[in-house]
Design a protein around this motif. Sequence first.
Motif, mmCIF file in Angstrom:
data_model
loop_
_atom_site.group_PDB
_atom_site.id
_atom_site.type_symbol
_atom_site.label_atom_id
_atom_site.label_comp_id
_atom_site.label_asym_id
_atom_site.label_seq_id
_atom_site.Cartn_x
_atom_site.Cartn_y
_atom_site.Cartn_z
ATOM 1 N N THR A 2 0.833 -1.197 0.000
ATOM 2 C CA THR A 2 0.000 0.000 0.000
ATOM 3 C C THR A 2 0.872 1.253 0.000
ATOM 4 O OG1 THR A 2 -1.645 -1.203 1.269
ATOM 5 C CG2 THR A 2 -1.845 1.164 1.251
ATOM 6 N N ALA A 6 -2.391 5.956 0.121
ATOM 7 C CA ALA A 6 -3.512 5.022 0.281
ATOM 8 C C ALA A 6 -3.722 4.671 1.746
ATOM 9 C CB ALA A 6 -3.276 3.761 -0.549
ATOM 10 N N GLU A 7 -2.635 4.509 2.482
ATOM 11 C CA GLU A 7 -2.744 4.186 3.905
ATOM 12 C C GLU A 7 -3.295 5.368 4.698
ATOM 13 O OE1 GLU A 7 -2.488 1.810 7.410
ATOM 14 O OE2 GLU A 7 -2.785 1.428 5.290
ATOM 15 N N ARG A 10 -6.972 5.374 3.997
ATOM 16 C CA ARG A 10 -7.634 4.267 4.694
ATOM 17 C C ARG A 10 -7.864 4.615 6.161
ATOM 18 N NH1 ARG A 10 -7.011 0.221 8.097
ATOM 19 N NH2 ARG A 10 -4.834 0.668 8.544
ATOM 20 N N LEU A 11 -6.831 5.132 6.817
ATOM 21 C CA LEU A 11 -6.958 5.482 8.230
ATOM 22 C C LEU A 11 -7.960 6.618 8.437
ATOM 23 C CD1 LEU A 11 -3.229 5.181 9.344
ATOM 24 C CD2 LEU A 11 -5.122 3.680 9.997
ATOM 25 N N ASN A 13 -10.529 7.311 6.526
ATOM 26 C CA ASN A 13 -11.873 6.756 6.297
ATOM 27 C C ASN A 13 -12.368 5.957 7.492
ATOM 28 O OD1 ASN A 13 -12.403 7.850 3.744
ATOM 29 N ND2 ASN A 13 -11.284 6.210 2.719
ATOM 30 N N VAL A 14 -11.495 5.155 8.075
ATOM 31 C CA VAL A 14 -11.862 4.366 9.261
ATOM 32 C C VAL A 14 -12.288 5.290 10.396
ATOM 33 C CG1 VAL A 14 -10.861 2.936 11.104
ATOM 34 C CG2 VAL A 14 -10.516 2.328 8.706
ATOM 35 N N GLU A 170 -11.153 1.298 14.732
ATOM 36 C CA GLU A 170 -10.367 0.757 13.637
ATOM 37 C C GLU A 170 -10.031 -0.702 13.877
ATOM 38 O OE1 GLU A 170 -6.144 1.118 11.337
ATOM 39 O OE2 GLU A 170 -6.830 2.819 12.501
ATOM 40 N N GLN A 173 -12.995 -2.754 13.104
ATOM 41 C CA GLN A 173 -13.232 -2.862 11.667
ATOM 42 C C GLN A 173 -12.223 -3.819 11.047
ATOM 43 O OE1 GLN A 173 -13.836 0.816 9.651
ATOM 44 N NE2 GLN A 173 -13.745 -0.094 7.640
ATOM 45 N N ASP A 174 -10.950 -3.747 11.468
ATOM 46 C CA ASP A 174 -9.941 -4.668 10.952
ATOM 47 C C ASP A 174 -10.317 -6.104 11.277
ATOM 48 O OD1 ASP A 174 -8.399 -2.677 9.866
ATOM 49 O OD2 ASP A 174 -6.932 -2.649 11.490
ATOM 50 N N GLN A 177 -13.056 -7.253 9.005
ATOM 51 C CA GLN A 177 -12.579 -7.512 7.656
ATOM 52 C C GLN A 177 -11.792 -8.815 7.586
ATOM 53 O OE1 GLN A 177 -10.382 -3.960 6.768
ATOM 54 N NE2 GLN A 177 -12.208 -2.813 6.165
#
Length: 181
Positions: A2, A6-7, A10-11, A13-14, A170, A173-174, A177
């Motif tokens: 990543t 992008a990271e 991602r963070l 958005n979380v 987070e 959510q992880d 997923q």
Amino acid sequence: MTSPAAEVLRLLNVRGETLAVAESLTGGLVAAEITAVAGASQAFRGSVTAYATDLKRDVLGVDGTLLAERGAVDPQVAAQMAAGVRKALGANWGLATTGVAGPDPQDGCPVGTVFLAVDGPLESVSAELGGGKVAALRLNGSRAEIRMESVRSVLALLLEELAGEQTGNERAQDTEQNGGT
């Protein structure tokens, strides 16, 4: 693997948070790196490329006396740029870049002098400057190399802040997923 942009996204958005960027020496490269990531619009509010000193003052709210006394290449200027873009664009987080990419020195600072700043929620940022954190760099290389390393470094600075503040949300959510384990 990543990308740092992008990271960061991602963070953000979380966490349900947003980002705005103020750029000087990078001239829009940070925003370009962020917007190269599909779905960036979920967290990225926008950017201000304030190359001219008067724009730093008039658009980003950097103190005019500070600019007159120290010039645009200064850690406090970077901090005020990050805070200013965060406020102006209504984001949770603000990033800023200012410095000298070359070929000539500026404001008494040699080529490769760079200041980066992150401004965020007071409780989230480990800093001496209220809600902000500033990094000073002394970079070597060509103009293009100095600018690209500044982009990489400012994203790493924000990642450090975001990763250091991972929330239970987070982690939940992880886990979700990863099959709920």
